[in-house]
Structure formats: C-alpha cells, structure tokens
Scaffold this motif. Structure first.
Motif, PDB file in Angstrom:
ATOM      1  N   UNK A   1       0.560  -0.842  -0.120  1.00 39.52           N
ATOM      2  CA  UNK A   1      -0.086  -0.143  -0.027  1.00 39.52           C
ATOM      3  C   UNK A   1       0.859   1.358  -0.468  1.00 39.52           C
ATOM      4  N   UNK A   2       0.230   1.922  -0.944  1.00 38.18           N
ATOM      5  CA  UNK A   2       1.232   3.203  -1.042  1.00 38.18           C
ATOM      6  C   UNK A   2       0.991   4.332  -0.647  1.00 38.18           C
ATOM      7  N   UNK A   3       0.924   5.260  -0.071  1.00 36.78           N
ATOM      8  CA  UNK A   3       0.152   6.324   0.914  1.00 36.78           C
ATOM      9  C   UNK A   3       1.267   7.444   0.975  1.00 36.78           C
ATOM     10  N   UNK A   4       0.776   8.590   1.168  1.00 31.96           N
ATOM     11  CA  UNK A   4       1.041   9.837   1.526  1.00 31.96           C
ATOM     12  C   UNK A   4       2.412  10.010   2.859  1.00 31.96           C
ATOM     13  N   UNK A   5       2.159   9.119   3.377  1.00 29.80           N
ATOM     14  CA  UNK A   5       3.144   8.368   5.129  1.00 29.80           C
ATOM     15  C   UNK A   5       4.311   7.196   4.106  1.00 29.80           C
ATOM     16  N   UNK A   6       4.259   7.111   2.869  1.00 28.46           N
ATOM     17  CA  UNK A   6       5.144   5.897   2.704  1.00 28.46           C
ATOM     18  C   UNK A   6       4.701   4.707   2.345  1.00 28.46           C
ATOM     19  N   UNK A   7       5.037   3.614   2.484  1.00 33.40           N
ATOM     20  CA  UNK A   7       4.883   2.291   2.289  1.00 33.40           C
ATOM     21  C   UNK A   7       4.553   1.286   3.149  1.00 33.40           C
ATOM     22  N   UNK A   8       3.764   0.662   3.212  1.00 32.26           N
ATOM     23  CA  UNK A   8       3.176  -0.078   3.931  1.00 32.26           C
ATOM     24  C   UNK A   8       2.695  -1.717   3.755  1.00 32.26           C
ATOM     25  N   UNK A   9       2.524  -2.781   4.368  1.00 28.84           N
ATOM     26  CA  UNK A   9       1.991  -4.408   3.462  1.00 28.84           C
ATOM     27  C   UNK A   9       0.859  -4.242   4.958  1.00 28.84           C
ATOM     28  N   UNK A  10       0.343  -4.982   3.850  1.00 27.74           N
ATOM     29  CA  UNK A  10      -1.231  -5.310   5.099  1.00 27.74           C
ATOM     30  C   UNK A  10      -1.870  -7.106   4.845  1.00 27.74           C
ATOM     31  N   UNK A  11      -2.816  -7.260   5.428  1.00 29.47           N
ATOM     32  CA  UNK A  11      -3.244  -9.068   4.777  1.00 29.47           C
ATOM     33  C   UNK A  11      -3.753  -8.889   4.078  1.00 29.47           C
ATOM     34  N   UNK A  12      -4.052  -9.404   2.611  1.00 28.62           N
ATOM     35  CA  UNK A  12      -4.412  -8.951   1.445  1.00 28.62           C
ATOM     36  C   UNK A  12      -5.587  -9.735   1.832  1.00 28.62           C
ATOM     37  N   UNK A  13      -6.181 -10.360   2.509  1.00 29.52           N
ATOM     38  CA  UNK A  13      -7.859  -9.881   2.478  1.00 29.52           C
ATOM     39  C   UNK A  13      -8.292 -10.345   3.584  1.00 29.52           C
ATOM     40  N   UNK A  14      -8.102  -9.541   5.055  1.00 32.34           N
ATOM     41  CA  UNK A  14      -8.480  -8.457   5.860  1.00 32.34           C
ATOM     42  C   UNK A  14      -8.415  -7.204   5.862  1.00 32.34           C
ATOM     43  N   UNK A  15      -6.997  -6.469   5.523  1.00 34.01           N
ATOM     44  CA  UNK A  15      -6.783  -5.263   5.657  1.00 34.01           C
ATOM     45  C   UNK A  15      -6.159  -5.088   7.106  1.00 34.01           C
ATOM     46  N   UNK A  16      -5.607  -5.737   8.174  1.00 29.68           N
ATOM     47  CA  UNK A  16      -4.790  -5.417   9.184  1.00 29.68           C
ATOM     48  C   UNK A  16      -3.529  -5.257   8.183  1.00 29.68           C
ATOM     49  N   UNK A  17      -2.949  -3.890   8.968  1.00 27.69           N
ATOM     50  CA  UNK A  17      -1.741  -3.800   8.738  1.00 27.69           C
ATOM     51  C   UNK A  17      -0.676  -4.609   9.407  1.00 27.69           C
ATOM     52  N   UNK A  18       0.074  -4.650   8.477  1.00 23.69           N
ATOM     53  CA  UNK A  18       1.456  -5.917   8.962  1.00 23.69           C
ATOM     54  C   UNK A  18       2.315  -5.169   9.258  1.00 23.69           C
ATOM     55  N   UNK A  19       3.153  -4.567   8.600  1.00 25.69           N
ATOM     56  CA  UNK A  19       4.546  -3.722   8.678  1.00 25.69           C
ATOM     57  C   UNK A  19       3.864  -2.491   8.264  1.00 25.69           C
ATOM     58  N   UNK A  20       5.420  -1.546   8.444  1.00 21.44           N
ATOM     59  CA  UNK A  20       5.942  -0.375   8.060  1.00 21.44           C
ATOM     60  C   UNK A  20       6.767  -0.527   7.321  1.00 21.44           C
ATOM     61  N   UNK A  21       6.971  -0.274   5.610  1.00 21.32           N
ATOM     62  CA  UNK A  21       7.946  -0.679   5.550  1.00 21.32           C
ATOM     63  C   UNK A  21       8.997   0.958   5.104  1.00 21.32           C
ATOM     64  N   UNK A  22       8.697   1.869   4.830  1.00 20.42           N
ATOM     65  CA  UNK A  22       9.001   3.175   4.521  1.00 20.42           C
ATOM     66  C   UNK A  22       8.390   4.290   4.656  1.00 20.42           C
ATOM     67  N   UNK A  23       8.548   5.267   5.986  1.00 20.02           N
ATOM     68  CA  UNK A  23       7.987   5.952   5.777  1.00 20.02           C
ATOM     69  C   UNK A  23       9.177   6.765   5.165  1.00 20.02           C
ATOM     70  N   UNK A  24      10.047   7.189   4.413  1.00 18.97           N
ATOM     71  CA  UNK A  24      10.847   7.888   3.630  1.00 18.97           C
ATOM     72  C   UNK A  24      10.089   8.050   2.573  1.00 18.97           C
ATOM     73  N   UNK A  25       9.801   7.548   2.518  1.00 21.19           N
ATOM     74  CA  UNK A  25       9.123   7.937   0.635  1.00 21.19           C
ATOM     75  C   UNK A  25       7.418   8.750   0.649  1.00 21.19           C
ATOM     76  N   UNK A  26       7.450   9.322  -0.322  1.00 12.84           N
ATOM     77  CA  UNK A  26       5.542  10.014  -0.205  1.00 12.84           C
ATOM     78  C   UNK A  26       5.626   9.669  -1.908  1.00 12.84           C
ATOM     79  N   UNK A  27       4.465   9.250  -1.794  1.00 13.98           N
ATOM     80  CA  UNK A  27       3.330   8.963  -2.680  1.00 13.98           C
ATOM     81  C   UNK A  27       2.375   9.819  -2.395  1.00 13.98           C
TER      82      UNK A  27
END
Length: 346
Positions: free
Chosen positions: A61-87
């Motif tokens: 998932x790419x956000x203004x606050x960076x890149x993170x990953x979610x459970x692909x079925x429930x949407x539960x947040x798994x981890x923040x990958x990179x907070x140093x990039x902006x989308x």
C-alpha cells in the motif's frame, strides 16, 4: 435602466432558466440508480491511497506517509516498510523478475525485498526528473514513466542500472508519461499534462506511431490502458469534466479508435480515472469525481451504452475518486483519494 435594457435582461434570465430546467430534467432522467452495498468496508479513512500491489502473500500500500503492507484478505496492517518516501496523486508498485518489489514515488523509484528491506533507489538525474507515475516490470527489467520522460532499468553483472531514457527528443510526444503497457512486441506510453498532441505513443522496435484526438481519442490526457487481447484495447482518457472511454482495434492500417463512450452512454463521469479487469472477466471503470461502475464484461464495438453496478460514496465507497485497484482471492481493493475500500467478491 431603459425599457430596451430591461427587455434584454428579462430575455437573458428566461433563457438561463430554460437552460437550467432542461439540464435538470436531463440529469434527472440519466441519473444512475445507486444500490446499497453491504460488503463494502473502508480502511485508512481520510488518507490518500496512490498505489496498490498484491504479491500473492500480502497487499502493498502506497500512501502520503510512505509504504506499508497489509493482510491481503482482511486489510490488517502488517508492517511499515518505508516512511521516507511520499506518494501523492498516482503511482504504481510492481515486482521484477528477481523478486524485488518496486515502488514509484515523488522522488524516484525504490526497490524492496519481499521482507521489506530497501535495497536501492533511482532518482534524478539518473532517471528523468519528477514523480514516477508508472512502473511496468517486463521479462528483463522495469520500465518507469516519469513527469519528464521514461526510463528502462535492467541488470548488468547482477547490478541494476539505467539502460535507456526516452523523452521528446527520442520519440515521445510529451514529457509526462502517466501509463506504460506492453502488448506483444509493442510498448504503449500514455501521456498526461499535455501541451500539444498528447495521446498514445506506441514503440515497436525502433518505429513510433501515435494516436491522438485527431484519430478519435476523447481527450489528449491518457489515464489508464487495459488490453483485452493483442488486437483490442480500452483507453480511459480525460481531465476534470471532459473525456471518455475509447475502444481501439488493430486493423490492416494500424490501430484505430472504433468506439467512444461518455456519460451520455453510461459512464458515471467523463474523465475515466482507472480501468481494471478482474479474474472473472468483469471490467471496473473509475472516474475522477463521479464514482465507478462494475460491468459484467468489457464492452465491444456493438455496445451502445455501458451498463453495470454504480458505486459512489452514497452506497459505501470511501471516495468518489478511485485511483488504483488490486485483486486478492476474496476481495477487490479500491484505493481512493480518501481511504481504502475493501469490496467482497461475493
């Protein structure tokens, strides 16, 4: 005010009222019927979603606050990958042949291992300047579309490097590349923020061909392309209130625009924002500000009007602008200008 001026004002107001009534009647007659959807869930409410990618194990998932990953079925947040990039606005995430996950962002493009480790970043002047809008992994590398051109990244002796850069001096009709798609031995580039012709640029070998509004495109800004087969393509084009959905066919004389649909023929809005074909053959069409529709199947040249299920904020969509889409086994993920919508396939 003399009588002549009064008469002119009265006639002008009467014309305005008549035009308004006519517009109101037309809108009322053509207003889609919105069906309430029980299986729509909104996550990340208020956050702009600019890129989505399902790698088969998790959702990126790419956000203004960076890149993170979610459970692909429930949407539960798994981890923040990179907070140093902006989308912001729009970009893409894709996976290259060596298993790296590439994310375009405002300052270039970065690659990550599946576990989330950032291994490299390309930015200007090594690649064209500005935001990376498009990311297309191919057999031997990754194409990227930027605000000022396109570039091809590939491996040399195990190291990723920039092999080729395209701009207006090497065949592109405009600087800003919003879309890149591969179709057989053709590379298609969709142009945006166009000053001149814009449209589509097609590279086959060393030969360029172009499709513009003079050839039937509904607008010179190209927002999305989806190939139904090697000889059939849908292009979503437009800006703000203008544009449409174009059907293109390969003919003996090259690619031709054979059909155009606008809001007069069933589109929720004239600017088509994103196109997506699901695994079961449905076509999802999103717009800039008027929601989206789900068609049972893509239209063909004999389709007079588009029909399907309309989704808007009124029936549960996070926002009327859907910018990106991903599909998992159980659901469709809709990345909106404000929030992420989970749509259950059932």
């Amino acid at each position: 005010m003399d009588k002549k001026k009064i008469v002119i004002v009265i006639l002008f107001l009467a014309a305005m009222v008549a035009a308004g009534i006519g517009l109101k009647i037309y809108q009322s007659e053509s207003q889609p019927v919105y069906q309430q959807m029980a299986d729509l869930e909104v996550l990340f409410s208020g956050e702009e979603i600019s890129a989505l990618y399902d790698d088969g194990e998790k959702l990126w998932l790419g956000l203004k606050s960076g890149l993170r990953t979610l459970d692909r079925e429930t949407g539960e947040e798994l981890e923040v990958i990179d907070e140093d990039i902006t989308l912001i606005y729009a970009s893409e995430i894709g996976e290259s042949f060596d298993g790296l996950v590439w994310c375009g962002h405002n300052d270039g493009i970065s690659a990550y291992t599946k576990s989330g480790e950032k291994v490299l970043t390309f930015s200007a002047p090594d690649i064209p300047q500005g935001r990376v809008n498009a990311v297309l992994p191919v057999e031997d590398g990754v194409w990227i579309g930027c605000m000022t051109g396109a570039a091809f990244l590939t491996q040399e002796a195990g190291q990723w490097q920039v092999e080729r850069i395209l701009d207006t001096t090497s065949g592109l009709s405009e600087e800003c590349v919003s879309i890149i798609q591969k179709n057989g031995d053709e590379l298609w580039f969709g142009m945006y923020l166009c000053q001149d012709e814009g449209g589509l640029c097609i590279l086959k070998g060393d030969q360029w061909s172009y499709i513009t509004m003079d050839d039937g495109l509904a607008h010179r800004y190209v927002n999305s392309i989806v190939f139904l087969d090697e000889d059939t393509c849908l292009a979503g084009v437009g800006h703000t209130l203008y544009g449409g959905l174009n059907l293109l066919k390969r003919t003996s004389d090259g690619w031709q625009v054979v059909r155009t649909w606008t809001s007069m023929e069933g589109l929720p809005g004239n600017k088509v924002r994103y196109l997506f074909c699901t695994s079961d053959g449905r076509l999802l069409i999103t717009t800039e500000m008027d929601g989206m529709m789900i068609c049972q199947q893509p239209p063909d040249e004999n389709t007079q009007a588009l029909t399907g299920l309309y989704l808007v904020q009124q029936n549960g969509l996070a926002d009327n602008e859907v910018k990106c889409i991903a599909e998992s086994d159980a659901c469709i993920w809709l990345g909106c200008r404000s929030g992420l919508t989970r749509l259950d396939k059932e």
